[in-house]
Design an enzyme around this catalytic site. Structure first.
Site, short mmCIF file in Angstrom:
data_model
loop_
_atom_site.label_atom_id
_atom_site.label_comp_id
_atom_site.label_asym_id
_atom_site.label_seq_id
_atom_site.Cartn_x
_atom_site.Cartn_y
_atom_site.Cartn_z
N PRO A 141 0.99 -1.31 0.02
CA PRO A 141 0.06 0.07 -0.02
C PRO A 141 0.85 1.41 0.20
O PRO A 141 0.93 2.16 1.02
CB PRO A 141 -0.72 0.11 1.42
CG PRO A 141 0.11 -0.92 2.19
CD PRO A 141 0.75 -1.93 1.21
N CYS A 142 1.24 1.76 -0.95
CA CYS A 142 2.51 2.63 -1.25
C CYS A 142 1.51 3.97 -1.04
O CYS A 142 2.23 5.20 -0.77
CB CYS A 142 2.92 2.61 -2.35
SG CYS A 142 2.28 2.40 -4.12
N HIS A 143 0.15 3.88 -1.44
CA HIS A 143 -0.52 5.13 -1.30
C HIS A 143 -1.00 5.50 0.11
O HIS A 143 -1.23 6.75 0.48
CB HIS A 143 -1.98 4.80 -1.68
CG HIS A 143 -2.75 3.70 -1.21
ND1 HIS A 143 -2.56 2.51 -1.17
CD2 HIS A 143 -3.85 3.95 -0.27
CE1 HIS A 143 -3.39 1.52 -0.55
NE2 HIS A 143 -3.99 2.61 0.08
#
Length: 187
Positions: A141-143
C-alpha cells in the site's frame, strides 16, 4: 535456469479496470484502475512484455476479489497475498515489507519507514524511490505512505496524487491543505 513464466488477467472494479500478473511463486505485478481494459493491458504488458493471458489461480482470484472489495470501499487486508518480488533490490524489499504492515485507514511517512528500517532521515528519499517502483501498488500500500508533515507527496500511478488521495479517502483518510489559522484578537 528456465525463465519465469508470467500470466496476467484484466478485471473490472468500481474504480475502473485493473490488471494482475503472477508467476508460479506469487503475484508479480498489479495495475491500478484505468478507464479501459485495453489501456490497463498495454501498461501491464509494458512492464511484462512476455506475459500471456491466463486463468487466475485460486490465490490470484482471492487477490482479485479483494481488489474489487477495496474499490467498493470495503475494508480490505492484502497482507496475506503471496508475492513474487524476485529481482528486487534488498533495501526495496525491506521497504515493501514495512509498507505492508501499514493497515487500512492508517498512514505513515517516507521518513518514518526509513527510521523503522534503522536508516537515517536521508534514506527517506530511497523509501520514496522504492514506493515509486512498487510493482504491486495496493497490495503493497504505497498510497498510505505520505511525505513529511502528512503531505500527499508523489504517486507514480495513473492519476497521480489525485488517485492517491481518492484511495486514501476510500479508507476514510482525508489529506488536504491545512485549515487557515483562526485569529482571535480579543477586541
Amino acid at each position: 535456469m528456465a525463465p519465469t513464466v508470467h500470466h496476467y488477467f484484466i478485471f473490472e472494479t468500481a474504480g475502473g479496470f485493473c490488471g494482475i500478473a503472477w508467476s508460479g511463486h506469487g503475484i508479480t505485478r498489479f495495475q491500478l484502475p484505468m478507464k479501459s481494459a485495453g489501456a490497463t493491458e498495454r501498461i501491464l504488458l509494458r512492464r511484462l512484455p512476455d506475459a500471456e493471458p491466463g486463468t487466475p489461480t485460486p490465490d490470484v482470484l482471492e487477490a482479485v476479489a479483494a481488489a474489487k472489495r477495496y474499490f467498493e470501499g470495503e475494508e480490505t487486508d492484502f497482507s496475506g497475498v503471496r508475492l513474487d518480488l524476485a529481482g528486487q533490490d534488498t533495501f526495496f524489499g525491506e521497504v515493501y515489507a514495512a509498507a505492508r504492515r501499514v493497515r487500512w485507514g492508517q498512514t505513515t511517512t517516507y521518513g518514518a519507514l526509513a527510521k523503522e528500517l534503522g536508516a537515517g532521515p536521508e534514506a527517506a528519499r530511497d523509501v520514496g524511490q522504492a514506493m515509486a517502483k512498487n510493482p504491486v501498488p495496493l497490495i503493497i500500500p504505497c498510497h498510505r505512505v505520505l511525505a513529511a508533515g502528512g503531505k500527499i507527496g508523489g504517486f507514480s500511478a495513473p492519476g497521480g496524487a489525485s488517485a492517491k488521495t481518492h484511495m486514501l479517502e476510500l479508507e476514510g483518510v482525508h489529506v488536504g491543505a491545512p485549515e487557515p489559522a483562526q485569529h482571535s484578537f480579543g477586541f
